[in-house]
Design a protein around this motif. Sequence first.
Motif, PDB file in Angstrom:
ATOM      1  N   GLY A  89       5.991  -3.396  -7.963  1.00 23.01           N
ATOM      2  CA  GLY A  89       7.065  -3.067  -7.268  1.00 23.01           C
ATOM      3  C   GLY A  89       6.863  -1.565  -6.722  1.00 23.01           C
ATOM      4  O   GLY A  89       5.780  -1.243  -6.688  1.00 23.01           O
ATOM      5  N   LEU A 142       3.936   7.181  -1.355  1.00 26.31           N
ATOM      6  CA  LEU A 142       5.128   6.767  -1.174  1.00 26.31           C
ATOM      7  C   LEU A 142       6.227   7.995  -0.736  1.00 26.31           C
ATOM      8  O   LEU A 142       7.017   7.668  -0.086  1.00 26.31           O
ATOM      9  N   ARG A 166     -12.265   7.028   1.999  1.00 29.17           N
ATOM     10  CA  ARG A 166     -12.854   7.501   3.328  1.00 29.17           C
ATOM     11  C   ARG A 166     -12.985   9.073   3.218  1.00 29.17           C
ATOM     12  O   ARG A 166     -13.365   9.778   3.919  1.00 29.17           O
ATOM     13  N   ALA A 219      -1.972  -6.069  -5.098  1.00 29.74           N
ATOM     14  CA  ALA A 219      -1.252  -6.454  -4.100  1.00 29.74           C
ATOM     15  C   ALA A 219      -0.199  -6.052  -3.899  1.00 29.74           C
ATOM     16  O   ALA A 219      -0.024  -4.467  -3.960  1.00 29.74           O
TER      17      ALA A 219
END
Length: 253
Positions: free
Chosen positions: A174, A181, A32, A129
């Motif tokens: 992980g 993050l 975006r 995922a």
Amino acid sequence: MNVFIAGGTSGIGYALARHYLEKGDVVGICGRNPGKVIENSFENLKIFQADVCDLHSVNAALQSFLAGDRNLDLFINCAGSYAEDVAGKISYEEAEEMLSTNILGTANCFEAARKAMKGQKKGNIAVIASVSGIMDYENSSLYTKTKRSVIQMADAYRRALKPFRISVTTIAPGYVDTEKLRQLNHNNLDKKPFLTDVQTAVVIISAAIENKEKLVIFPTKMKWMMKSLSILPSFLLNIIMYRKARWMKDDRP
Ligand SMILES: NC(=O)c1ccc[n+]([C@@H]2O[C@H](COP(=O)([O-])OP(=O)(O)OC[C@H]3O[C@@H](n4cnc5c(N)ncnc54)[C@H](OP(=O)(O)O)[C@@H]3O)[C@@H](O)[C@H]2O)c1
């Protein structure tokens, strides 16, 4: 090779883009906020503005990338939304963004890639995922539930696209040390177990895609920890995972 990366303007997606560009591939990325891409010295990097929650927007970006009869060899969907929602509350806006980006966005990316690759009768699609999505327990976070849906959607597309010689690779990482993050954790990743640096993640992800693996979970220690936990009864998992999340949050400023 022609590679298109949805959610390629930062983090894992941008690191993957650099990897393919350095190999000499032509890479299209979208997000975006394309202005986030600070380093664009690559001749073969094409940047598009697109929102994966809008199918027309993803299709338009992909078709612009493929203009002039370019084949689509690889489509990677890295677009995703996450928040710290395990041991605390998230806002309606955060929940809405997570649901739409991770679920509707994933479906839209599969549709756009499928449409472009079907006639070619070849191609690879990969989707990011999360390792948390391999666990099934009642009180898992909304994020975990959306990523579990991503894994299941990928399984369905893998089966449906096999006759068209299109492979689907699901990546379940992980913790990966990205700017996002760090932002979410006040730049303190001390309590993120088995943290992987982004370059290592790129090596693992690109190898999995090249080998057309169905599902890749990394790092290995996290994979086995999650697999061992997932055999526990749901009520026990609820307690363990909640306590783990509280412990991670406890010493925040
Ligand atoms: N880092 C980790 O520890 C970790 C672990 C497991 C899984 N993952 C997954 O890995 C993926 C990348 O994470 P990251 O840490 O690299 O975070 P990131 O830097 O925030 O990357 C997310 C990317 O998705 C794009 N994006 C978000 N919403 C979008 C939308 N609606 N339409 C188009 N693009 C959109 C963002 O760009 P714009 O702002 O330009 O839209 C950005 O390029 C996510 O799916 C995340 O869930 C990350």
